[in-house]
Scaffold this motif. Sequence first.
Motif, mmCIF file in Angstrom:
data_model
loop_
_atom_site.group_PDB
_atom_site.id
_atom_site.type_symbol
_atom_site.label_atom_id
_atom_site.label_comp_id
_atom_site.label_asym_id
_atom_site.label_seq_id
_atom_site.Cartn_x
_atom_site.Cartn_y
_atom_site.Cartn_z
ATOM 1 N N ALA A 14 0.772 -1.306 0.101
ATOM 2 C CA ALA A 14 0.113 0.040 0.000
ATOM 3 C C ALA A 14 0.943 1.328 -0.025
ATOM 4 C CB ALA A 14 -1.073 0.137 1.289
ATOM 5 N N GLY A 15 1.977 1.349 -0.119
ATOM 6 C CA GLY A 15 2.988 2.191 0.410
ATOM 7 C C GLY A 15 3.802 2.356 -1.077
ATOM 8 N N ILE A 16 4.864 3.380 -0.847
ATOM 9 C CA ILE A 16 5.850 3.489 -1.865
ATOM 10 C C ILE A 16 6.781 2.692 -2.386
ATOM 11 C CG2 ILE A 16 5.467 6.159 -1.586
ATOM 12 C CD1 ILE A 16 8.164 6.408 -0.689
ATOM 13 N N GLY A 17 6.839 1.612 -1.564
ATOM 14 C CA GLY A 17 7.889 0.547 -1.594
ATOM 15 C C GLY A 17 7.969 0.116 -3.044
ATOM 16 N N PRO A 18 6.982 -0.572 -3.648
ATOM 17 C CA PRO A 18 6.986 -1.404 -4.917
ATOM 18 C C PRO A 18 7.273 -0.229 -6.259
ATOM 19 C CG PRO A 18 5.102 -2.064 -3.706
ATOM 20 C CD PRO A 18 5.504 -0.843 -2.896
ATOM 21 N N GLU A 19 6.638 1.037 -5.772
ATOM 22 C CA GLU A 19 7.106 2.006 -6.812
ATOM 23 C C GLU A 19 8.622 2.434 -6.646
ATOM 24 O OE1 GLU A 19 6.351 6.856 -7.596
ATOM 25 O OE2 GLU A 19 4.788 5.663 -6.430
ATOM 26 N N ILE A 20 9.286 2.701 -5.827
ATOM 27 C CA ILE A 20 10.651 3.249 -5.836
ATOM 28 C C ILE A 20 11.570 1.856 -6.234
ATOM 29 C CG2 ILE A 20 10.478 4.919 -4.210
ATOM 30 C CD1 ILE A 20 11.457 2.924 -2.040
ATOM 31 N N VAL A 21 10.969 0.627 -6.017
ATOM 32 C CA VAL A 21 11.595 -0.617 -6.553
ATOM 33 C C VAL A 21 11.712 -0.462 -7.901
ATOM 34 C CG1 VAL A 21 11.788 -3.063 -6.579
ATOM 35 C CG2 VAL A 21 11.368 -1.918 -4.395
#
Length: 333
Positions: A14-21
């Motif tokens: 739900a956070g920005i983790g996948p996006e920054i990966v």
Amino acid sequence: MTRPPLVITMGDPAGIGPEIVAKAFAAGKAPDCVVAGSPSVMKRAVQLAGADLAIRETASFEEGRPEPGVINVLPVSQDAECVPLGKVSAAGGRAAFEAVITAIDLAKTGRASGIVTAPINKEALFSAGLTYPGHTEILAECAGVERVAMMLANDEIRTVLVTIHLSLHDAIKSADFSAQMDAIRLAQSACLDLGIAAPRIAVAGLNPHAGEGGLFGREEIEIISPAINAARAEGIDVTGPWPGDTVFMAARRGKFDVVVAQYHDQGLIPVKYLGVETGVNITLGLPFVRTSPDHGTAFDIAGQGVADAASLSTAIAYAHRLAATRRTSEEAA
């Protein structure tokens, strides 16, 4: 010998983790890396990032052979697919936890050369019945180690914490002689792993003005100074206790290579003030390499495509550097 890939956990879906990966891969900042997470979540992240990347779902970690334009994803959770962006959920906490557990197993068995973790959310963990204050405690428990320490580093200063996720009241009680010694020794070994041949370590005091000779507290006299003396007897170049409000300025000017801070905010505020974009969190005392970006899940901007991947990219670079040092030491032995 060729090192195995790093494993990157996707973080809370739900956070920005996948996006920054996804952004780190798109920028070429994630060489020799495999993602532990949800292929569908990573597909959404690639779209958010506006990246020209393909998602390859792998049946095993070893199948994740690095290839330009491809993110290899080892599936570890079905819960992540239904998690809405920007909201705390038990499903999100559970999915993030499962990715971390998978990564730990890969690193413990030597199949991965290290772990880079995207941010997780403590409230989401608790919602899933997982009562861990954060990554550090999960890593320590699963690795079977009693003492770990957190190092926060950027281009200007480094700090190692004596106590981590504790209330200030409990941190003061926990900053005993043994904890001081552990932090000093781990700071020494971490600097050596980073290529600093003769680390200069400063220890911050607990009280204002480092106790002012006992006027503002006696921890410096009764606990911290004896630990410094004992560490010096072991051949470690360590000095202090220095006042906490000035020691980081001295380190930034080049007087010290690392500062041992007594509690969470004392050590993290100076590093984060200089910018979370270049900060990295390194867990010391584990039998494997682990790094992470110096920020949280940022639910408030999740799904907007504006998250900055700089700190994650730095964490990946540090992990590669540390893994290479460890491999060189193992081969020399």
